[in-house]
Design a protein around this motif. Structure first.
Motif, short mmCIF file in Angstrom:
data_model
loop_
_atom_site.label_atom_id
_atom_site.label_comp_id
_atom_site.label_asym_id
_atom_site.label_seq_id
_atom_site.Cartn_x
_atom_site.Cartn_y
_atom_site.Cartn_z
N SER A 1 -12.57 0.04 15.48
CA SER A 1 -11.47 0.92 15.09
C SER A 1 -10.16 0.17 14.93
CB SER A 1 -11.31 2.04 16.13
OG SER A 1 -10.98 1.49 17.41
N PHE A 2 -9.97 -0.93 15.68
CA PHE A 2 -8.68 -1.61 15.58
C PHE A 2 -8.51 -2.29 14.22
CE2 PHE A 2 -11.19 -5.29 16.85
CZ PHE A 2 -10.54 -6.37 16.27
N ILE A 3 -9.61 -2.70 13.59
CA ILE A 3 -9.52 -3.29 12.25
C ILE A 3 -9.14 -2.22 11.23
CG2 ILE A 3 -10.90 -4.29 10.39
CD1 ILE A 3 -12.29 -6.00 12.42
N MET A 4 -9.77 -1.04 11.33
CA MET A 4 -9.43 0.04 10.42
C MET A 4 -7.98 0.49 10.64
SD MET A 4 -12.21 0.18 8.80
CE MET A 4 -11.79 1.58 7.77
N ALA A 5 -7.57 0.58 11.90
CA ALA A 5 -6.20 1.01 12.20
C ALA A 5 -5.18 0.00 11.68
CB ALA A 5 -6.04 1.20 13.72
N GLN A 6 -5.49 -1.29 11.81
CA GLN A 6 -4.58 -2.30 11.29
C GLN A 6 -4.43 -2.18 9.78
OE1 GLN A 6 -6.05 -6.09 12.66
NE2 GLN A 6 -5.46 -5.71 14.78
N GLY A 7 -5.53 -1.88 9.08
CA GLY A 7 -5.46 -1.68 7.64
C GLY A 7 -4.55 -0.53 7.27
N TRP A 8 -4.63 0.56 8.02
CA TRP A 8 -3.77 1.71 7.74
C TRP A 8 -2.31 1.41 8.07
CZ3 TRP A 8 -4.48 5.76 4.85
CH2 TRP A 8 -5.77 6.19 4.58
N VAL A 9 -2.06 0.63 9.13
CA VAL A 9 -0.69 0.25 9.46
C VAL A 9 -0.09 -0.60 8.34
CG1 VAL A 9 0.72 -1.14 11.03
CG2 VAL A 9 -0.98 0.43 11.95
N LEU A 10 -0.87 -1.54 7.83
CA LEU A 10 -0.39 -2.39 6.74
C LEU A 10 -0.12 -1.58 5.48
CD1 LEU A 10 -2.80 -5.43 7.23
CD2 LEU A 10 -0.37 -5.33 7.80
N PHE A 11 -0.88 -0.54 5.26
CA PHE A 11 -0.69 0.29 4.08
C PHE A 11 0.51 1.22 4.23
CE2 PHE A 11 -1.51 4.26 1.74
CZ PHE A 11 -1.64 3.76 0.45
N SER A 12 0.72 1.73 5.46
CA SER A 12 1.67 2.84 5.64
C SER A 12 3.00 2.45 6.24
CB SER A 12 1.02 3.91 6.54
OG SER A 12 -0.26 4.27 6.07
N SER A 13 3.16 1.25 6.77
CA SER A 13 4.42 0.89 7.44
C SER A 13 5.57 0.84 6.43
CB SER A 13 4.26 -0.47 8.15
OG SER A 13 3.96 -1.48 7.21
N GLY A 14 6.78 0.73 6.95
CA GLY A 14 7.96 0.77 6.10
C GLY A 14 7.98 -0.30 5.03
N LYS A 15 7.43 -1.49 5.33
CA LYS A 15 7.36 -2.58 4.36
C LYS A 15 5.92 -2.82 3.91
CE LYS A 15 11.45 -5.02 6.10
NZ LYS A 15 11.97 -6.31 6.61
N GLY A 16 5.11 -1.78 3.99
CA GLY A 16 3.70 -1.92 3.70
C GLY A 16 3.36 -1.78 2.23
N ILE A 17 2.05 -1.71 1.94
CA ILE A 17 1.55 -1.66 0.57
C ILE A 17 2.02 -0.40 -0.15
CG2 ILE A 17 -0.53 -1.69 -0.85
CD1 ILE A 17 -0.03 -4.27 0.64
N ALA A 18 1.98 0.73 0.53
CA ALA A 18 2.33 1.99 -0.12
C ALA A 18 3.77 1.99 -0.60
CB ALA A 18 2.10 3.16 0.83
N ALA A 19 4.69 1.49 0.22
CA ALA A 19 6.11 1.51 -0.13
C ALA A 19 6.47 0.41 -1.12
CB ALA A 19 6.95 1.36 1.14
N ASN A 20 5.99 -0.82 -0.88
CA ASN A 20 6.40 -1.95 -1.70
C ASN A 20 5.67 -2.05 -3.03
OD1 ASN A 20 8.42 -2.99 -0.08
ND2 ASN A 20 7.01 -4.23 1.13
N VAL A 21 4.38 -1.69 -3.02
CA VAL A 21 3.58 -1.86 -4.24
C VAL A 21 3.58 -0.60 -5.08
CG1 VAL A 21 1.27 -2.38 -5.12
CG2 VAL A 21 2.14 -3.58 -3.10
N PHE A 22 3.39 0.55 -4.43
CA PHE A 22 3.26 1.80 -5.18
C PHE A 22 4.52 2.67 -5.13
CE2 PHE A 22 -1.06 0.69 -3.73
CZ PHE A 22 -1.68 0.54 -4.96
N GLY A 23 5.51 2.25 -4.37
CA GLY A 23 6.76 3.01 -4.29
C GLY A 23 6.63 4.34 -3.57
N MET A 24 5.58 4.51 -2.76
CA MET A 24 5.37 5.78 -2.04
C MET A 24 5.96 5.67 -0.63
SD MET A 24 1.52 6.86 -3.32
CE MET A 24 0.73 5.50 -2.47
N GLU A 25 7.26 5.73 -0.54
CA GLU A 25 7.92 5.57 0.75
C GLU A 25 7.66 6.74 1.68
OE1 GLU A 25 12.02 4.89 -0.04
OE2 GLU A 25 11.69 2.95 -1.04
N TRP A 26 7.28 7.88 1.13
CA TRP A 26 7.02 9.06 1.94
C TRP A 26 5.76 8.90 2.80
CZ3 TRP A 26 2.23 10.87 0.63
CH2 TRP A 26 1.74 10.53 -0.63
N VAL A 27 4.91 7.92 2.47
CA VAL A 27 3.67 7.73 3.23
C VAL A 27 3.98 7.34 4.68
CG1 VAL A 27 1.59 6.29 3.44
CG2 VAL A 27 2.30 7.16 1.20
N THR A 28 5.05 6.57 4.87
CA THR A 28 5.41 6.12 6.23
C THR A 28 5.67 7.30 7.15
OG1 THR A 28 6.37 4.09 5.33
CG2 THR A 28 6.99 4.71 7.57
#
Length: 586
Positions: free
Chosen positions: A117-144
């Motif tokens: 579970s910690f590997i899956m959780a780390q993936g979601w943190v990287l995607f959803s954090s303030g400087k993560g994939i969702a905000a920086n790559v896709f511009g979805m800042e609301w995901v955080t």
């Protein structure tokens, strides 16, 4: 009296007692130590002061304790409800409709069960954090803001834990018993009414089993709060137990109380499940039952689209985010050629790399855990299936309870038991040595191997072993020449499963790893806590791929070797001589 002692010392009885002793030392004794520590907090450190029962109720007075309890209950309950609904819906879709990507859904379910579970959780943190994939790559800042709140964490855990309900309900829907549904429809029931009053009640055992497994696995989960610690404060029982031992001052009383509530909640859930199941009769398979065949429809592409979108979210986002970040020089600089780097992977090639050393240590520990856990699992299965040992029920209960006891609780119990001064004189002071990690990993591998062995042994007729026993074959000979050859595929699966789960066991290794000794999950989690995301994800991808290759290569080698051995035997000529010479039979 003579017969009593003869029966007591038969080989099956001795095997049964051996299993009881092993389970007592590895599982029951550490669990009892945690519970005893609550009322006698100094007993394992040379003091016999009785603390009374007031400490048990202090969890409602201390803010961190009570917050950990409410967070764990909220997370586990919400995940159990949503995970059961999601798993059931997917199982119904999988068994009732034919679509091309159904096998991808099965693969994802098993992958999410095996991946820590910690590997899956780390993936979601990287995607959803303030400087993560969702905000920086896709511009979805609301995901955080959406993810880093209780409902968002429940959503993430639901995507990780739904396979428990999915697999349980899928197995329950294997048989087509449509006559009950047809009878309800003939009596005027609508489709929804028939589903609600006929089909769903018949699935109660599967639904309860899936929900209970989701609840127990979530409330004892250590990976999610450990991964969130660097970016979001969300204390849970399991993580607060860990911090009570590894932050100053050390609070053994806190660890004991939180462990008590964690185990008590799990026991209550198990008892509630048994209570519901014993109140009704859920047997519905009759002679008219046939295997259910998915319905072929012209609109199957709709189910493929729905399933594909779901798989992208459930598995693609966390794994894809980890893979993408592993090639990024800086997480905040986004995806670009200037930010592309191989640096994180080249660091892993250093022979003195922490990850490389941790991987070697974890493989050795997991190999011991897999082999010994498999042997004990075979013994447990044999005692439960093929003997009338008096304490079979206790063995079965211990093997089930050990599945539900979280790794952090088991780790604390090992500290209490194996950190005693008197053990030094007999060279058994294991705390602070790699040996205690091996012992705890074996305890974690035993229930997994035992459940798989029990499932496999139920298919083998006991008459085969009974016939050999009548002919004078010993217990060891019967197991070696009859039981094991019939179970070779299950043995390989159980051993590899125990090996794979032991490598990525973050909870036990985080609690028990000795000074100057590192394991793979601890090294990866430490890099993640230090915000070295690129190195942590590169280590995760590389080590995970390498371990899978090792497991598959070993599986191929064993199966290929066995096939070659059979082929060599078949090629050997048979000689039948009718004279006074011996007859050779193969």
């Amino acid at each position: 009296m003579r017969n009593f002692f003869q029966n007591k010392h038969t080989a099956p009885a001795m095997l049964g007692w051996g299993v009881v002793i092993i389970l007592f030392i590895l599982i029951l004794l550490p669990l009892l130590a945690v519970l005893i520590q609550i009322f006698l907090p100094g007993i394992f450190f040379g003091k016999l002061d009785f603390a009374g029962f007031g400490l048990v109720f202090e969890i409602f007075e201390r803010k961190l304790w009570s917050k950990s309890l409410t967070n764990s209950l909220m997370l586990a309950t919400g995940t159990a409800v949503l995970g059961t609904i999601l798993g059931t819906a997917l199982a119904i879709m999988r068994t009732s409709r034919a679509f091309k990507t159904k096998f991808a859904l099965d693969f994802t379910a098993w992958a999410l069960l095996i991946l820590p579970s910690f590997i899956m959780a780390q993936g979601w943190v990287l995607f959803s954090s303030g400087k993560g994939i969702a905000a920086n790559v896709f511009g979805m800042e609301w995901v955080t803001d959406l993810v880093f709140q209780p409902i968002g964490l429940i959503f993430i855990m639901t995507l990780c834990k739904f396979p428990f309900a999915y697999l349980a309900v899928t197995a329950a829907l294997e048989w087509n018993v449509s006559q009950y549904n047809e009878a309800a429809r003939l009596n005027g029931a609508s489709g929804w009414h028939a589903l609600r009053t006929v089909q769903i009640p018949l699935m109660i055992p599967a639904l309860l089993s899936g929900a209970a497994l989701i609840f127990m696995d979530t409330i004892g989960d250590f990976g999610l709060p450990a991964s969130l610690a660097a970016v979001y404060s969300f204390p849970t029982l399991s993580y607060s137990i860990y911090t009570s031992l590894y932050t100053a001052p050390i609070r053994f009383d806190m660890a004991g109380i939180l462990s008590f509530y964690l185990v008590a909640i799990i026991v209550v859930v198990m008892l509630f499940q048994l209570f519901i199941l014993r109140k009704g009769d859920f047997s519905f398979i009759t002679g008219r039952a046939i295997r259910k065949e998915p319905l072929q429809t012209k609109n199957s592409w709709i189910y493929d689209v729905i399933n594909s979108l779901f798989l992208v979210v459930a598995l693609g986002i966390p794994i894809g985010s980890s893979l993408l970040v592993s090639f990024m020089d800086k997480l905040g600089d986004g995806v670009s050629l200037s930010n592309f780097t191989w640096r994180h992977y080249t660091e892993l090639l250093n022979i003195d790399s922490t990850i490389f050393v941790g991987l070697k240590n974890s493989i050795v520990i997991a190999a011991f855990a897999g082999m010994i856990g498999l042997v004990v699992g075979v013994c447990i299965g044999y005692v439960l299936i093929f003997t009338d040992f008096k304490y079979r029920a206790m063995i079965d209960s211990l093997s089930v309870i050990s599945l539900a006891v979280p790794g952090v609780v088991l780790g604390i119990g090992y500290i209490f038991i194996w950190n005693q001064p008197f053990l030094e004189s007999i060279h058994l002071h294991l705390y602070g040595t790699p040996a205690i990690l091996v012992l705890a990993s074996i305890a974690g591998a035993i229930p997994i191997a035992a459940r798989l062995m029990i499932s496999s042994m139920t298919k083998i007729p006991s008459s085969l072993l009974a016939s050999a026993s009548v002919q004078g074959a010993s217990l060891y000979y019967r197991i070696r020449t009859i039981l094991l050859p019939l179970m070779r595929a299950s043995l390989l699966t159980a051993g590899l499963t125990a090996f794979g789960t032991s490598i990525f066991d973050l909870a036990i290794t985080s609690i028990l790893y000795p000074p100057n000794f590192v394991t793979l999950p601890v090294a990866i989690n430490k890099a993640f806590e230090d915000l070295n995301y690129g190195f942590a994800t590169a280590a995760t991808i590389t080590s995970g791929t390498l371990i899978i290759v090792i497991m598959m290569a070993f599986k191929w080698f064993v199966e290929k070797g066995f096939s070659l051995m059979l082929r060599a035997i078949k090629k050997e000529k048979k000689h039948v001589i009718t004279d006074s010479k011996c007859i050779k039979e193969i």
